[in-house]
Write a protein that holds these residues in place. Structure first.
Motif, PDB file in Angstrom:
ATOM      1  N   GLU A   1       0.771  -1.335  -0.070  1.00 44.58           N
ATOM      2  CA  GLU A   1       0.002  -0.019   0.058  1.00 44.58           C
ATOM      3  C   GLU A   1       0.824   1.062   0.163  1.00 44.58           C
ATOM      4  O   GLU A   1       0.501   2.088  -0.670  1.00 44.58           O
ATOM      5  CB  GLU A   1      -0.703  -0.043   1.105  1.00 44.58           C
ATOM      6  N   SER A   2       1.946   1.310   0.854  1.00 47.80           N
ATOM      7  CA  SER A   2       3.054   2.312   0.756  1.00 47.80           C
ATOM      8  C   SER A   2       4.298   1.871   0.490  1.00 47.80           C
ATOM      9  O   SER A   2       5.165   1.588   1.230  1.00 47.80           O
ATOM     10  CB  SER A   2       2.805   3.014   2.346  1.00 47.80           C
ATOM     11  N   PRO A   3       4.726   1.908  -0.635  1.00 47.82           N
ATOM     12  CA  PRO A   3       5.953   1.371  -1.033  1.00 47.82           C
ATOM     13  C   PRO A   3       7.182   2.028  -0.478  1.00 47.82           C
ATOM     14  O   PRO A   3       8.383   1.645  -0.410  1.00 47.82           O
ATOM     15  CB  PRO A   3       5.904   1.111  -2.641  1.00 47.82           C
ATOM     16  N   PHE A   4       7.044   3.313  -0.153  1.00 49.89           N
ATOM     17  CA  PHE A   4       8.097   4.144   0.206  1.00 49.89           C
ATOM     18  C   PHE A   4       8.577   3.959   1.711  1.00 49.89           C
ATOM     19  O   PHE A   4       9.642   4.293   2.178  1.00 49.89           O
ATOM     20  CB  PHE A   4       7.941   5.694  -0.076  1.00 49.89           C
ATOM     21  N   ILE A   5       7.611   3.299   2.516  1.00 46.05           N
ATOM     22  CA  ILE A   5       8.088   3.454   3.994  1.00 46.05           C
ATOM     23  C   ILE A   5       9.230   2.339   4.123  1.00 46.05           C
ATOM     24  O   ILE A   5      10.193   2.517   4.839  1.00 46.05           O
ATOM     25  CB  ILE A   5       6.822   2.717   4.795  1.00 46.05           C
ATOM     26  N   PRO A   6       9.066   1.097   3.491  1.00 46.93           N
ATOM     27  CA  PRO A   6      10.265   0.066   3.672  1.00 46.93           C
ATOM     28  C   PRO A   6      11.523   0.530   3.012  1.00 46.93           C
ATOM     29  O   PRO A   6      12.603   0.254   3.676  1.00 46.93           O
ATOM     30  CB  PRO A   6       9.597  -1.215   2.795  1.00 46.93           C
ATOM     31  N   PHE A   7      11.375   1.498   1.889  1.00 44.02           N
ATOM     32  CA  PHE A   7      12.443   2.059   1.289  1.00 44.02           C
ATOM     33  C   PHE A   7      13.194   3.039   2.565  1.00 44.02           C
ATOM     34  O   PHE A   7      14.465   3.143   2.371  1.00 44.02           O
ATOM     35  CB  PHE A   7      12.114   2.634  -0.016  1.00 44.02           C
ATOM     36  N   GLY A   8      12.285   3.723   2.996  1.00 43.45           N
ATOM     37  CA  GLY A   8      12.897   4.899   4.058  1.00 43.45           C
ATOM     38  C   GLY A   8      13.530   3.833   5.313  1.00 43.45           C
ATOM     39  O   GLY A   8      14.314   4.499   5.731  1.00 43.45           O
ATOM     40  N   ILE A   9      12.960   3.019   5.689  1.00 46.91           N
ATOM     41  CA  ILE A   9      13.325   2.153   6.871  1.00 46.91           C
ATOM     42  C   ILE A   9      14.817   1.411   6.389  1.00 46.91           C
ATOM     43  O   ILE A   9      15.718   1.657   7.300  1.00 46.91           O
ATOM     44  CB  ILE A   9      12.533   0.992   7.193  1.00 46.91           C
ATOM     45  N   ALA A  10      14.687   0.890   5.352  1.00 43.74           N
ATOM     46  CA  ALA A  10      16.154   0.261   4.799  1.00 43.74           C
ATOM     47  C   ALA A  10      17.203   1.218   4.635  1.00 43.74           C
ATOM     48  O   ALA A  10      18.342   1.241   5.156  1.00 43.74           O
ATOM     49  CB  ALA A  10      15.912  -0.262   3.523  1.00 43.74           C
ATOM     50  N   GLY A  11      16.930   2.499   4.310  1.00 41.83           N
ATOM     51  CA  GLY A  11      17.877   3.693   3.951  1.00 41.83           C
ATOM     52  C   GLY A  11      18.293   4.033   5.328  1.00 41.83           C
ATOM     53  O   GLY A  11      19.453   4.285   5.477  1.00 41.83           O
ATOM     54  N   CYS A  12      17.506   4.278   6.389  1.00 43.06           N
ATOM     55  CA  CYS A  12      17.929   4.698   7.661  1.00 43.06           C
ATOM     56  C   CYS A  12      18.896   3.762   8.345  1.00 43.06           C
ATOM     57  O   CYS A  12      19.716   3.907   8.741  1.00 43.06           O
ATOM     58  CB  CYS A  12      16.556   4.637   8.633  1.00 43.06           C
ATOM     59  N   LEU A  13      18.242   2.305   8.100  1.00 41.89           N
ATOM     60  CA  LEU A  13      19.410   1.187   8.759  1.00 41.89           C
ATOM     61  C   LEU A  13      20.690   1.270   8.094  1.00 41.89           C
ATOM     62  O   LEU A  13      21.658   1.167   8.723  1.00 41.89           O
ATOM     63  CB  LEU A  13      18.722  -0.081   8.674  1.00 41.89           C
ATOM     64  N   ALA A  14      20.567   1.583   6.907  1.00 39.57           N
ATOM     65  CA  ALA A  14      21.880   1.623   5.852  1.00 39.57           C
ATOM     66  C   ALA A  14      22.524   2.868   6.552  1.00 39.57           C
ATOM     67  O   ALA A  14      23.896   2.726   6.713  1.00 39.57           O
ATOM     68  CB  ALA A  14      21.751   1.876   4.622  1.00 39.57           C
ATOM     69  N   ILE A  15      22.253   4.147   6.659  1.00 42.71           N
ATOM     70  CA  ILE A  15      23.045   4.985   7.125  1.00 42.71           C
ATOM     71  C   ILE A  15      23.477   4.908   8.681  1.00 42.71           C
ATOM     72  O   ILE A  15      24.681   5.159   8.946  1.00 42.71           O
ATOM     73  CB  ILE A  15      21.928   6.364   6.943  1.00 42.71           C
ATOM     74  N   VAL A  16      22.687   4.214   9.561  1.00 41.95           N
ATOM     75  CA  VAL A  16      23.450   3.846  10.768  1.00 41.95           C
ATOM     76  C   VAL A  16      24.392   3.018  10.650  1.00 41.95           C
ATOM     77  O   VAL A  16      25.346   3.114  11.264  1.00 41.95           O
ATOM     78  CB  VAL A  16      21.908   3.651  11.729  1.00 41.95           C
ATOM     79  N   ALA A  17      24.236   2.001   9.791  1.00 39.20           N
ATOM     80  CA  ALA A  17      25.417   0.800   9.643  1.00 39.20           C
ATOM     81  C   ALA A  17      26.607   1.506   9.315  1.00 39.20           C
ATOM     82  O   ALA A  17      27.770   1.394   9.690  1.00 39.20           O
ATOM     83  CB  ALA A  17      24.693  -0.159   8.735  1.00 39.20           C
ATOM     84  N   LEU A  18      26.436   2.422   8.156  1.00 31.85           N
ATOM     85  CA  LEU A  18      27.532   3.044   7.598  1.00 31.85           C
ATOM     86  C   LEU A  18      28.344   4.310   8.650  1.00 31.85           C
ATOM     87  O   LEU A  18      29.492   4.415   8.516  1.00 31.85           O
ATOM     88  CB  LEU A  18      27.047   3.837   6.317  1.00 31.85           C
ATOM     89  N   GLY A  19      27.272   4.803   9.331  1.00 31.30           N
ATOM     90  CA  GLY A  19      27.819   5.535  10.451  1.00 31.30           C
ATOM     91  C   GLY A  19      28.637   4.914  11.530  1.00 31.30           C
ATOM     92  O   GLY A  19      29.667   5.433  11.987  1.00 31.30           O
ATOM     93  N   PHE A  20      28.164   3.973  11.921  1.00 28.01           N
ATOM     94  CA  PHE A  20      28.835   3.157  12.852  1.00 28.01           C
ATOM     95  C   PHE A  20      30.405   2.634  12.378  1.00 28.01           C
ATOM     96  O   PHE A  20      31.407   2.515  12.909  1.00 28.01           O
ATOM     97  CB  PHE A  20      28.200   1.874  13.502  1.00 28.01           C
ATOM     98  N   HIS A  21      30.381   2.277  11.010  1.00 32.69           N
ATOM     99  CA  HIS A  21      31.579   1.683  10.500  1.00 32.69           C
ATOM    100  C   HIS A  21      32.499   3.084  10.263  1.00 32.69           C
ATOM    101  O   HIS A  21      33.728   2.917  10.599  1.00 32.69           O
ATOM    102  CB  HIS A  21      31.239   1.377   8.879  1.00 32.69           C
ATOM    103  N   GLN A  22      32.053   4.089   9.974  1.00 32.67           N
ATOM    104  CA  GLN A  22      33.127   5.207   9.759  1.00 32.67           C
ATOM    105  C   GLN A  22      33.539   5.601  11.298  1.00 32.67           C
ATOM    106  O   GLN A  22      34.611   6.462  11.321  1.00 32.67           O
ATOM    107  CB  GLN A  22      32.214   6.547   9.116  1.00 32.67           C
ATOM    108  N   LEU A  23      32.706   5.404  12.256  1.00 36.23           N
ATOM    109  CA  LEU A  23      32.884   5.862  13.419  1.00 36.23           C
ATOM    110  C   LEU A  23      34.464   5.350  13.974  1.00 36.23           C
ATOM    111  O   LEU A  23      35.150   6.155  14.796  1.00 36.23           O
ATOM    112  CB  LEU A  23      31.707   5.477  14.649  1.00 36.23           C
TER     113      LEU A  23
END
Length: 94
Positions: free
Chosen positions: A26-48
């Motif tokens: 019904e709302s295809p951009f919500i899972p895209f937003g969640i996945a992007g948020c998790l990817a940013i957090v994972a990348l941020g912890f890697h760069q930390l």
């Protein structure tokens, strides 16, 4: 308000994964937003581990990036919904 009138409640006994799949259709951009948020957090912890930046400053930057991505995904979802409701459907009715 009864549960049959509430679009977010389910009258059938759905599992969590089937509810998520149904809502993502019904709302295809919500899972895209969640996945992007998790990817940013994972990348941020890697760069930390690589930077000499203070952890509090780095976490603030990660939070701002993740929130920006989610706001962008929600905005795209709203634009997509408005396109479907106001441009595509009137053309199909003609």
């Amino acid at each position: 308000m009864s549960s049959s009138n509430n679009p977010w409640s389910s009258s059938r006994d759905d599992g969590e994964s089937s509810k998520l799949l149904r809502k993502s259709k019904e709302s295809p951009f919500i899972p895209f937003g969640i996945a992007g948020c998790l990817a940013i957090v994972a990348l941020g912890f890697h760069q930390l581990r690589r930077t000499k930046q203070k952890m509090s400053v780095h976490l603030i930057h990660m939070r701002v990036a993740a929130q920006g991505f989610l706001v962008g995904a929600i905005t795209l979802g709203v634009v997509y919904s408005m396109y479907n409701d106001h441009i595509r459907k009137p053309r199909q009715e003609k």
